[in-house]
Design an enzyme around this catalytic site. Structure first.
Site, PDB file in Angstrom:
ATOM      1  N   THR A  47       7.389  23.280  16.491  1.00 56.11           N
ATOM      2  CA  THR A  47       7.315  22.291  17.565  1.00 56.11           C
ATOM      3  C   THR A  47       6.752  20.938  17.099  1.00 56.11           C
ATOM      4  O   THR A  47       6.573  20.029  17.902  1.00 56.11           O
ATOM      5  CB  THR A  47       6.466  22.831  18.728  1.00 56.11           C
ATOM      6  OG1 THR A  47       5.186  23.213  18.204  1.00 56.11           O
ATOM      7  CG2 THR A  47       7.117  24.049  19.361  1.00 56.11           C
ATOM      8  N   THR A 148      -9.589  35.232  11.697  1.00 56.18           N
ATOM      9  CA  THR A 148      -9.524  34.017  10.881  1.00 56.18           C
ATOM     10  C   THR A 148      -9.502  32.770  11.758  1.00 56.18           C
ATOM     11  O   THR A 148      -8.528  32.011  11.741  1.00 56.18           O
ATOM     12  CB  THR A 148      -8.260  34.029   9.986  1.00 56.18           C
ATOM     13  OG1 THR A 148      -7.097  34.135  10.848  1.00 56.18           O
ATOM     14  CG2 THR A 148      -8.263  35.176   9.006  1.00 56.18           C
ATOM     15  N   GLU A 153     -12.260  27.140  16.873  1.00 59.35           N
ATOM     16  CA  GLU A 153     -11.992  28.435  17.533  1.00 59.35           C
ATOM     17  C   GLU A 153     -13.217  29.346  17.493  1.00 59.35           C
ATOM     18  O   GLU A 153     -13.516  30.054  18.463  1.00 59.35           O
ATOM     19  CB  GLU A 153     -10.777  29.101  16.883  1.00 59.35           C
ATOM     20  CG  GLU A 153      -9.484  28.355  17.206  1.00 59.35           C
ATOM     21  CD  GLU A 153      -8.355  28.560  16.213  1.00 59.35           C
ATOM     22  OE1 GLU A 153      -7.228  28.123  16.507  1.00 59.35           O
ATOM     23  OE2 GLU A 153      -8.589  29.139  15.119  1.00 59.35           O
ATOM     24  N   VAL A 226      -5.651  18.249   1.001  1.00 60.75           N
ATOM     25  CA  VAL A 226      -4.317  17.742   0.683  1.00 60.75           C
ATOM     26  C   VAL A 226      -3.923  16.795   1.808  1.00 60.75           C
ATOM     27  O   VAL A 226      -3.970  17.163   2.979  1.00 60.75           O
ATOM     28  CB  VAL A 226      -3.289  18.895   0.557  1.00 60.75           C
ATOM     29  CG1 VAL A 226      -1.931  18.355   0.153  1.00 60.75           C
ATOM     30  CG2 VAL A 226      -3.771  19.936  -0.458  1.00 60.75           C
ATOM     31  N   THR A 233       0.366  26.899   7.734  1.00 63.66           N
ATOM     32  CA  THR A 233      -0.630  27.250   6.715  1.00 63.66           C
ATOM     33  C   THR A 233      -1.579  28.340   7.212  1.00 63.66           C
ATOM     34  O   THR A 233      -1.949  29.231   6.452  1.00 63.66           O
ATOM     35  CB  THR A 233      -1.458  26.016   6.307  1.00 63.66           C
ATOM     36  OG1 THR A 233      -1.903  25.358   7.490  1.00 63.66           O
ATOM     37  CG2 THR A 233      -0.639  25.061   5.479  1.00 63.66           C
ATOM     38  N   ASP A 235      -0.868  30.722   9.291  1.00 65.23           N
ATOM     39  CA  ASP A 235      -0.116  31.990   9.297  1.00 65.23           C
ATOM     40  C   ASP A 235      -0.020  32.568   7.891  1.00 65.23           C
ATOM     41  O   ASP A 235      -0.156  33.771   7.679  1.00 65.23           O
ATOM     42  CB  ASP A 235       1.292  31.761   9.866  1.00 65.23           C
ATOM     43  CG  ASP A 235       1.253  31.041  11.213  1.00 65.23           C
ATOM     44  OD1 ASP A 235       0.376  31.362  12.025  1.00 65.23           O
ATOM     45  OD2 ASP A 235       2.097  30.158  11.441  1.00 65.23           O
TER      46      ASP A 235
END
Length: 312
Positions: A47, A148, A153, A226, A233, A235
């Site tokens: 998306t 993770t 979060e 980066v 990333t 996932d």
């Protein structure tokens, strides 16, 4: 690796590019796992592009797919992996499935990336409906073995802000207390000892030995930032962490070094390729920045350790 290690991955699917199941399946297969995928959505692309089209799987359809596996008695798994979800009833159905699979195989490990939001320029915001938070906090995290979250979060799940590394360690302890044995805060805005060009991730593994004593292993990983916006990333990170914690069950340090080093190899290759595709002086677009997954097969399989973890 043992005869067969089977993962049920319930994540999004894109026709073009690498997010969700497309980002998780290939690395897991390369590392020797059998992967069964349920596609929570099927979109043309992620998306972040200007346009996308597709379909969303609802909780009844998820249940129907699971019933099919059950009727054929092929619903025994070693791992369940979940990522981005937008719908509370779908997420609640995932929890039901995980609990049923755990009854069948008490050694099943549930790896959950509680995707809810992130920080931009220091400000956190949720990109899923707010009513997902209580479901993650009260239902999902208690049945998860490995989680993770990013810093934002982790703060949402515990209701506690992280300003220092000490805060982060305490937040990870709060998350352990909710259920998971392994907690990795995948990214944070903490100041890295190596300097501003580095991103800090923190990991904590808590095990209770047979005699009731608890051992906690904690680590810090600093990886070079980066300068680009990648999608998928998180996932990829969760999938590789699943694989490397499986191969190094009592060594979170090595598991994280291999995961983060492989990520670096993939990202460096992606950015290099994106710049070439975009052409001199042009900014790479979403299509240019799709992860160079297939090209990174060797790095995923056997990553050269270029990022070291510090034991805290």
């Amino acid at each position: 690796m043992e005869p067969e290690c089977r993962v049920l991955s319930i994540q999004s699917h894109v026709v073009r590019g690498y997010v969700g199941n497309k980002a998780a399946t290939f690395p897991l297969q390369v590392l020797g796992f059998e992967v069964d995928t349920v596609n929570s959505v099927q979109f043309s692309n992620h998306t972040g592009y200007a346009h996308w089209k597709g379909q969303v799987l609802n909780s009844d359809e998820l249940h129907e797919l699971y019933e099919g596996l059950k009727l054929n008695k092929v619903n025994r798994y070693d791992y369940v992996l979940t990522g981005y979800t937008r719908d509370t009833s779908f997420l609640a159905m995932v929890v039901d499935i995980v609990q049923e699979l755990k009854q069948q195989n008490p050694n099943l490990v549930y790896v959950c990336d509680p995707v809810m939001g992130d920080k931009w320029n220091g400000e956190g915001s949720m990109y899923v409906p707010k009513d997902l938070l209580p479901v993650y906090r009260d239902k999902v995290v208690p049945v998860a073995d490995i989680i993770t979250p990013n810093q934002f979060e982790a703060e949402l799940l515990t209701g506690r802000k992280i300003y220092t590394e000490k805060d982060a360690l305490e937040v990870m302890d709060m998350l352990h207390a909710m259920g998971p044995e392994t907690v990795v805060i995948t990214s944070s805005d903490l100041q890295a000892p190596l300097g501003n060009d580095y991103l800090i991730a923190l990991g904590s593994h808590r095990k209770t030995k047979a005699d009731g004593t608890r051992i906690t292993q904690r680590i810090r990983v600093e990886s070079p930032k980066v300068d680009a916006v990648f999608v998928g990333t998180g996932d990829l990170f969760a999938a590789m962490l699943l694989a490397w914690t499986h191969k190094h069950p009592n060594n979170l340090k090595v598991a994280c070094e291999k995961t983060v080093s492989a990520m670096q190899h993939v990202l460096q290759r992606t950015i290099k390729s994106a710049k070439v595709q975009a052409g001199e002086g042009n900014k790479p677009n979403s299509a240019h920045l799709e992860l160079r997954m297939v090209q990174s097969k060797k790095d995923i399989e056997n990553p050269e350790i270029i990022v070291k973890a510090t034991v805290l």
